[in-house]
Design a protein around this motif. Sequence first.
Motif, PDB file in Angstrom:
ATOM      1  N   GLY A  11       0.814  -1.209   0.000  1.00  0.00           N
ATOM      2  CA  GLY A  11       0.000   0.000   0.000  1.00  0.00           C
ATOM      3  C   GLY A  11       0.848   1.259   0.000  1.00  0.00           C
ATOM      4  O   GLY A  11       0.560   2.220  -0.733  1.00  0.00           O
ATOM      5  N   ASP A  12       1.905   1.246   0.775  1.00  0.00           N
ATOM      6  CA  ASP A  12       2.796   2.406   0.828  1.00  0.00           C
ATOM      7  C   ASP A  12       3.369   2.707  -0.566  1.00  0.00           C
ATOM      8  O   ASP A  12       3.381   3.862  -1.006  1.00  0.00           O
ATOM      9  CB  ASP A  12       3.915   2.123   1.841  1.00  0.00           C
ATOM     10  CG  ASP A  12       4.899   3.269   1.951  1.00  0.00           C
ATOM     11  OD1 ASP A  12       4.492   4.357   2.413  1.00  0.00           O
ATOM     12  OD2 ASP A  12       6.070   3.101   1.541  1.00  0.00           O
ATOM     13  N   ALA A  13       3.797   1.664  -1.250  1.00  0.00           N
ATOM     14  CA  ALA A  13       4.361   1.851  -2.600  1.00  0.00           C
ATOM     15  C   ALA A  13       3.298   2.359  -3.576  1.00  0.00           C
ATOM     16  O   ALA A  13       3.550   3.243  -4.401  1.00  0.00           O
ATOM     17  CB  ALA A  13       4.962   0.529  -3.093  1.00  0.00           C
ATOM     18  N   ILE A  14       2.090   1.814  -3.467  1.00  0.00           N
ATOM     19  CA  ILE A  14       0.986   2.270  -4.325  1.00  0.00           C
ATOM     20  C   ILE A  14       0.675   3.735  -4.044  1.00  0.00           C
ATOM     21  O   ILE A  14       0.477   4.540  -4.968  1.00  0.00           O
ATOM     22  CB  ILE A  14      -0.266   1.389  -4.093  1.00  0.00           C
ATOM     23  CG1 ILE A  14      -0.056  -0.001  -4.714  1.00  0.00           C
ATOM     24  CG2 ILE A  14      -1.527   2.046  -4.665  1.00  0.00           C
ATOM     25  CD1 ILE A  14      -1.150  -1.007  -4.373  1.00  0.00           C
ATOM     26  N   GLY A  15       0.657   4.093  -2.763  1.00  0.00           N
ATOM     27  CA  GLY A  15       0.337   5.471  -2.380  1.00  0.00           C
ATOM     28  C   GLY A  15       1.365   6.466  -2.894  1.00  0.00           C
ATOM     29  O   GLY A  15       1.013   7.559  -3.350  1.00  0.00           O
ATOM     30  N   ARG A  16       2.643   6.090  -2.818  1.00  0.00           N
ATOM     31  CA  ARG A  16       3.693   6.986  -3.322  1.00  0.00           C
ATOM     32  C   ARG A  16       3.529   7.208  -4.821  1.00  0.00           C
ATOM     33  O   ARG A  16       3.674   8.338  -5.319  1.00  0.00           O
ATOM     34  CB  ARG A  16       5.076   6.396  -3.033  1.00  0.00           C
ATOM     35  CG  ARG A  16       5.478   6.554  -1.593  1.00  0.00           C
ATOM     36  CD  ARG A  16       6.732   5.774  -1.223  1.00  0.00           C
ATOM     37  NE  ARG A  16       6.812   5.701   0.220  1.00  0.00           N
ATOM     38  CZ  ARG A  16       7.267   6.693   0.982  1.00  0.00           C
ATOM     39  NH1 ARG A  16       7.707   7.807   0.436  1.00  0.00           N
ATOM     40  NH2 ARG A  16       7.275   6.582   2.293  1.00  0.00           N
TER      41      ARG A  16
ATOM     42  N   ALA B  24      -1.738   7.014   3.721  1.00  0.00           N
ATOM     43  CA  ALA B  24      -0.741   7.526   4.673  1.00  0.00           C
ATOM     44  C   ALA B  24       0.538   7.972   3.963  1.00  0.00           C
ATOM     45  O   ALA B  24       1.272   8.820   4.483  1.00  0.00           O
ATOM     46  CB  ALA B  24      -0.415   6.461   5.722  1.00  0.00           C
ATOM     47  N   ALA B  25       0.804   7.400   2.800  1.00  0.00           N
ATOM     48  CA  ALA B  25       2.023   7.760   2.058  1.00  0.00           C
ATOM     49  C   ALA B  25       2.004   9.236   1.648  1.00  0.00           C
ATOM     50  O   ALA B  25       3.051   9.831   1.389  1.00  0.00           O
ATOM     51  CB  ALA B  25       2.178   6.868   0.829  1.00  0.00           C
ATOM     52  N   ALA B  26       0.818   9.850   1.610  1.00  0.00           N
ATOM     53  CA  ALA B  26       0.707  11.260   1.228  1.00  0.00           C
ATOM     54  C   ALA B  26       0.622  12.186   2.439  1.00  0.00           C
ATOM     55  O   ALA B  26       0.488  13.394   2.277  1.00  0.00           O
ATOM     56  CB  ALA B  26      -0.515  11.460   0.334  1.00  0.00           C
ATOM     57  N   GLY B  27       0.690  11.630   3.646  1.00  0.00           N
ATOM     58  CA  GLY B  27       0.649  12.471   4.841  1.00  0.00           C
ATOM     59  C   GLY B  27      -0.457  12.065   5.793  1.00  0.00           C
ATOM     60  O   GLY B  27      -1.138  11.065   5.571  1.00  0.00           O
ATOM     61  N   PRO B  28      -0.643  12.838   6.873  1.00  0.00           N
ATOM     62  CA  PRO B  28      -1.676  12.502   7.866  1.00  0.00           C
ATOM     63  C   PRO B  28      -3.074  12.533   7.239  1.00  0.00           C
ATOM     64  O   PRO B  28      -3.314  13.275   6.276  1.00  0.00           O
ATOM     65  CB  PRO B  28      -1.554  13.611   8.910  1.00  0.00           C
ATOM     66  CG  PRO B  28      -0.266  14.306   8.634  1.00  0.00           C
ATOM     67  CD  PRO B  28       0.071  14.078   7.205  1.00  0.00           C
ATOM     68  N   TYR B  29      -3.956  11.722   7.798  1.00  0.00           N
ATOM     69  CA  TYR B  29      -5.317  11.650   7.255  1.00  0.00           C
ATOM     70  C   TYR B  29      -6.307  11.575   8.400  1.00  0.00           C
ATOM     71  O   TYR B  29      -5.940  11.336   9.548  1.00  0.00           O
ATOM     72  CB  TYR B  29      -5.457  10.427   6.342  1.00  0.00           C
ATOM     73  CG  TYR B  29      -5.178   9.109   7.017  1.00  0.00           C
ATOM     74  CD1 TYR B  29      -6.153   8.460   7.773  1.00  0.00           C
ATOM     75  CD2 TYR B  29      -3.923   8.500   6.909  1.00  0.00           C
ATOM     76  CE1 TYR B  29      -5.891   7.251   8.399  1.00  0.00           C
ATOM     77  CE2 TYR B  29      -3.650   7.296   7.527  1.00  0.00           C
ATOM     78  CZ  TYR B  29      -4.644   6.672   8.273  1.00  0.00           C
ATOM     79  OH  TYR B  29      -4.367   5.481   8.891  1.00  0.00           O
TER      80      TYR B  29
ATOM     81  N   PRO C  49      -6.959  13.162   3.368  1.00  0.00           N
ATOM     82  CA  PRO C  49      -5.814  13.822   3.989  1.00  0.00           C
ATOM     83  C   PRO C  49      -6.307  14.923   4.922  1.00  0.00           C
ATOM     84  O   PRO C  49      -7.282  15.608   4.620  1.00  0.00           O
ATOM     85  CB  PRO C  49      -5.052  14.415   2.796  1.00  0.00           C
ATOM     86  CG  PRO C  49      -5.449  13.566   1.636  1.00  0.00           C
ATOM     87  CD  PRO C  49      -6.893  13.189   1.890  1.00  0.00           C
ATOM     88  N   THR C  50      -5.637  15.061   6.069  1.00  0.00           N
ATOM     89  CA  THR C  50      -5.983  16.116   7.018  1.00  0.00           C
ATOM     90  C   THR C  50      -5.798  17.456   6.327  1.00  0.00           C
ATOM     91  O   THR C  50      -4.783  17.667   5.662  1.00  0.00           O
ATOM     92  CB  THR C  50      -5.080  16.005   8.262  1.00  0.00           C
ATOM     93  OG1 THR C  50      -5.250  14.702   8.799  1.00  0.00           O
ATOM     94  CG2 THR C  50      -5.451  17.028   9.314  1.00  0.00           C
ATOM     95  N   THR C  51      -6.773  18.323   6.466  1.00  0.00           N
ATOM     96  CA  THR C  51      -6.794  19.564   5.694  1.00  0.00           C
ATOM     97  C   THR C  51      -5.486  20.337   5.859  1.00  0.00           C
ATOM     98  O   THR C  51      -5.053  20.601   6.966  1.00  0.00           O
ATOM     99  CB  THR C  51      -7.971  20.456   6.151  1.00  0.00           C
ATOM    100  OG1 THR C  51      -9.091  19.624   6.334  1.00  0.00           O
ATOM    101  CG2 THR C  51      -8.251  21.537   5.147  1.00  0.00           C
TER     102      THR C  51
ATOM    103  N   HIS D 102      -0.477  18.911   2.038  1.00  0.00           N
ATOM    104  CA  HIS D 102       0.241  19.922   1.277  1.00  0.00           C
ATOM    105  C   HIS D 102       1.526  20.341   1.993  1.00  0.00           C
ATOM    106  O   HIS D 102       2.588  20.414   1.406  1.00  0.00           O
ATOM    107  CB  HIS D 102      -0.694  21.109   1.075  1.00  0.00           C
ATOM    108  CG  HIS D 102      -0.360  21.898  -0.136  1.00  0.00           C
ATOM    109  ND1 HIS D 102      -0.705  21.460  -1.397  1.00  0.00           N
ATOM    110  CD2 HIS D 102       0.303  23.065  -0.280  1.00  0.00           C
ATOM    111  CE1 HIS D 102      -0.253  22.355  -2.274  1.00  0.00           C
ATOM    112  NE2 HIS D 102       0.349  23.331  -1.633  1.00  0.00           N
ATOM    113  N   LEU D 103       1.385  20.593   3.309  1.00  0.00           N
ATOM    114  CA  LEU D 103       2.546  20.994   4.108  1.00  0.00           C
ATOM    115  C   LEU D 103       3.611  19.906   4.112  1.00  0.00           C
ATOM    116  O   LEU D 103       4.801  20.202   3.965  1.00  0.00           O
ATOM    117  CB  LEU D 103       2.112  21.275   5.558  1.00  0.00           C
ATOM    118  CG  LEU D 103       1.369  22.584   5.789  1.00  0.00           C
ATOM    119  CD1 LEU D 103       0.897  22.677   7.238  1.00  0.00           C
ATOM    120  CD2 LEU D 103       2.275  23.780   5.467  1.00  0.00           C
ATOM    121  N   ALA D 104       3.170  18.658   4.261  1.00  0.00           N
ATOM    122  CA  ALA D 104       4.126  17.551   4.303  1.00  0.00           C
ATOM    123  C   ALA D 104       4.905  17.487   2.997  1.00  0.00           C
ATOM    124  O   ALA D 104       6.121  17.319   2.995  1.00  0.00           O
ATOM    125  CB  ALA D 104       3.395  16.234   4.557  1.00  0.00           C
ATOM    126  N   MET D 105       4.196  17.659   1.886  1.00  0.00           N
ATOM    127  CA  MET D 105       4.850  17.636   0.580  1.00  0.00           C
ATOM    128  C   MET D 105       5.838  18.795   0.454  1.00  0.00           C
ATOM    129  O   MET D 105       6.957  18.632   0.008  1.00  0.00           O
ATOM    130  CB  MET D 105       3.821  17.754  -0.558  1.00  0.00           C
ATOM    131  CG  MET D 105       2.860  16.604  -0.653  1.00  0.00           C
ATOM    132  SD  MET D 105       3.621  15.135  -1.374  1.00  0.00           S
ATOM    133  CE  MET D 105       3.777  15.683  -3.076  1.00  0.00           C
TER     134      MET D 105
END
Length: 331
Positions: free
Chosen positions: A156-161, A283-288, A312-314, A318-321
């Motif tokens: 899942g992590d790889a798919i999410g990335r 989760a690979a894109a940040g907090p949710y 994703p948490t509002t 974006h900030l994580a990226m």
Amino acid sequence: MALALCAMSHSPLLSLNEPRSEVRARVDVAREEARAFVTAYDPDLVVVIGPDHYNGFFYDLMPPFCIGTAATSIGDYDTVAGPLPVEHDTALAMAGAVLDAEVDVAVSERMKVDHGLVQPLEFLFGGFHRCPPVIPVFINGVAVPLGPARRARLLGDAIGRFAAGLDRRVLLLASGGLSHDPPVPQLASATPEVAEGLIDGRNPTPEARAARQERVIVTGQRFAEDPTTLQDLNPEWDQLVLDTLASGRLADVDGWSNAWFQEQAGNSSHEVRTWIAAYAALAAAGPYEVGTRFYEPIREWIAGFAVTTATPTTGQAHLAMASAHSTTTGA
Ligand SMILES: O=C(O)CCc1cccc(O)c1O
Ligand SMILES: [Fe+2]
């Protein structure tokens, strides 16, 4: 990039066995909420992660994971048979990205999928003909030996990335679980004839398929009347799984043994790997955060039945990226 998640239990008995009317009403509300969520999100790509029940994948060659670069619904129970609108080149690119991440996923140019993958697609979009392009991902959840749940998390992590790197509105759609122990035969205890069906049981006769389905329907009806006729559903275990997924502490999954799944929640509880993979992808894109969270044990359907949505948490994604980017460029 945008990601959102919807995870739903499936049951082939959803329209075949009727639970108590208040239960049916509550499930319908939750499923409609999920449908409204998906409609509002308006995805342009759906990564649909599902198991199989010896309709598409057999012991003649059983991969732990497979990405379909083309796929066909076999049409069991009340699902429609026919080709899925798979986005071939994106599916192939995703398989490449997953392999690059050192998760050894198989690919199929002729993937066959059953109600386990198709049911939520049909419900959420009103059929394949109205469905956005899809990438179907199979996770083996019945045919032992199974790898650890942790591998589903890493898949899942790889798919999410990969998905987060696309300029698309991606829906991560998981189908399966939670606790249930339906009458799926096992190779070790099967008669030679049944074993042959598990090894190479493609294209059963209509009579054989009808007999199998009738057996599952009757088993569900009997289970509703007498909970001792199958390993019972386990609402506490189901809530623990839902709590863990909602909390974002996905590495907790790494401590979950396959024996524990089976003892606590039955042989088909391994299907929850589809949820683990989908949540790990988000989760690979940040907090949710979880939006809808519905749960009800429904013996008529042989299912600890849950529906969840998550986004994703509002602001956070974006900030994580952005911070990952500035760290990279600043180094
Ligand atoms: O093997 C089959 O045909 C159906 C098995 C089955 C039964 C009840 C609930 C499920 O989630 C499920 O997968
Ligand atoms: Fe299933």
